[in-house]
Design an enzyme around this catalytic site. Structure first.
Site: not given
Ligand code: CAA
Length: 419
Positions: A159, A162, A165, A190, A192, A369, A373, A396
């Site tokens: 997902l 650059p 995020g 990044w 995994t 802690q 050491g 995540e």
């Molecule tokens: N379930 C289903 N649909 C969802 C949802 C959910 N939990 N959250 C949002 N949506 C849908 C919304 O309904 C919306 O759809 P509609 O426009 O049709 O209504 C659409 O998605 C957009 O939602 P938002 O307007 O809420 O979107 P946003 O831009 O405000 O972003 C956010 C939401 C929560 C900030 C999101 O971008 C987010 O979670 N960001 C963090 C990204 C992340 O966690 N990345 C992890 C990478 S993977 C990883 O880390 C793996 C690893 O290596 C361990």
């Protein structure tokens, strides 16, 4: 008696009516009696199996794998043969057929031994295998899920980019119509398991006119569709692989589209709702390991003529650790239970990850802690736990994103349609 008459009834009689009512409603359906704090026999058995394997085959190697930046390649085969790469996947799709809480218990045990192994299994299972099972067509399920569940193929979740995020909806990887399907180009960061994944759940923009989360679709790619451009150097979690990927005009047919076109962002978000519970379990496992070492050390180490566990300063640290571990465990198991019951779990999962990850960062530092050491050296594993714990506040979804998810939920600012 009728519960509708409750306001008229006083004291003990009122309690009895409530109890009869709950019993009557619940019958023998355990889901109606959720307030249970013990694991089932099956869950305990899976927990023991994972613990024994992790303590025998993973924990003794964790320091070496941390130093050498990678676990032994044969580990994947061993995890697969034990069923630990498909714990919560139904048997008909090659998995062990256990519930989501059992899977969370496995992640906790693996992460207690080596958090890098924990995240490898977490991403593989909850970020790749489960979404294909949930959103895939029958054909996609029977084609992609069994090899993943048996560990013949490892999954990666692509997902992040650059420039995308926390703002995941800003992703730029483009899927352009080509023939019957798409040609996908872009870069991911990044990732995994990216360096050895056989199945990559990748998010790309199918509608270039539509900015933000709309216009994103999910695709199931093979390892051959992507090229590893860089292996990341990290603060910790060294046994796991984190890489950058290039996708260079990868041609895929319609059979590789997961869920509907333009619904990819909802797939990603729903996937992360469950995935975050797994990362919370990882934080729990790391903290449990740090607590175990600190407790044992405090009972053995002598200074000023007595065991340091006899000093109140050390006792209070251990008391706080034990209390916060309990609190985190309750949040994590509740979130897992809500998910397996098919109930809303985004808020509960975000709370579990937020609390468990911040606890892990704080309490692994406290474990160092307690050891003083020695804790700062590689003679003990607590410095590794401290380095590994930090990432749980970032991937995540950062703690800031978890707070945003929780705030939107408790304030009723966003009502979600099921994906
Ligand atoms: N379930 C289903 N649909 C969802 C949802 C959910 N939990 N959250 C949002 N949506 C849908 C919304 O309904 C919306 O759809 P509609 O426009 O049709 O209504 C659409 O998605 C957009 O939602 P938002 O307007 O809420 O979107 P946003 O831009 O405000 O972003 C956010 C939401 C929560 C900030 C999101 O971008 C987010 O979670 N960001 C963090 C990204 C992340 O966690 N990345 C992890 C990478 S993977 C990883 O880390 C793996 C690893 O290596 C361990």
């Amino acid at each position: 008696m009728d519960v509708g008459r409750l306001p008229e009834i006083e004291g003990l009689a009122r309690l009895r009516v409530c109890a009869e009512h709950v019993q009557g409603e619940a019958g023998h359906d355990y889901t109606r009696r959720p307030m249970r704090f013990s694991l089932s026999d099956d869950q305990r058995e899976i927990q023991s199996l994972a613990r024994e394997f992790a303590q025998a085959e993973i924990e003794p190697n964790a320091a070496t794998w941390d130093r050498e930046h990678g676990f032994a390649p044969e580990l994947i085969g061993k995890l697969g043969r034990l069923g630990l790469l498909g714990v919560c996947i139904p048997e008909e799709y090659g998995g062990a057929g256990a519930d989501f809480l059992s899977y969370v218990l496995v992640l906790e045990e693996l992460s207690r031994a080596d958090a890098g192994v924990g995240v490898t299994v977490a991403v593989h299972t909850s970020a790749v295998t489960l979404p294909i099972l949930i959103f895939g067509t029958d054909e996609q399920r029977s084609r992609f899920v069994p090899p993943l569940a048996r560990g013949e193929s490892v999954g990666a979740f692509a997902l992040t980019e650059p420039e995308a995020g926390s703002d995941a909806g800003a992703l730029r990887t483009a899927a352009i119509p080509a023939g019957e399907g798409w040609s996908i180009s872009g870069s991911k960061q990044w990732i995994t398991n990216g360096s050895f994944a056989g199945t990559v759940l990748l998010f790309a923009r199918t509608d270039p006119e539509m900015p933000g989360p709309k216009g994103v679709s999910a695709f199931i790619l093979d390892g051959e569709h992507v090229r590893v451009t860089r292996e990341e150097e990290k603060l910790g979690l060294n046994s796991s692989s984190t890489s950058d990927l290039a996708i260079e005009a990868a041609e895929v047919g319609r059979d590789r589209l997961l869920h509907e076109e333009g619904k990819g962002f909802a797939v990603a978000m729903a996937t992360l709702d469950g995935g975050r519970i797994g990362i919370a379990a990882q934080a729990l496992g790391i903290t449990q390991a740090a607590y175990d070492v600190a407790r044992t050390y405090a009972l053995e180490r002598r200074q000023f003529g007595q065991r340091i566990a006899e000093f109140q300063a050390v006792q209070w640290k251990l008391a706080d650790m034990a209390t916060q571990l309990d609190a985190a465990r309750l949040l994590v198991y509740r979130a897992a239970w809500l998910k397996q019951e098919g109930r809303p779990h985004a808020e509960a999962g975000a709370k579990a990850k937020l609390f468990a990850s911040e606890m892990a960062r704080r309490q692994t530092a406290e474990a160092i802690q307690v050891l003083g050491g020695y804790g700062y050296t590689k003679e003990f594993p607590v410095e590794r736990y401290y380095r590994d714990a930090k990432i749980t506040e970032i991937y995540e979804g950062t703690s800031e994103i978890q707070r945003l998810v929780i705030a939107r939920s408790i304030l009723g600012l966003r009502e979600r349609e099921p994906a």
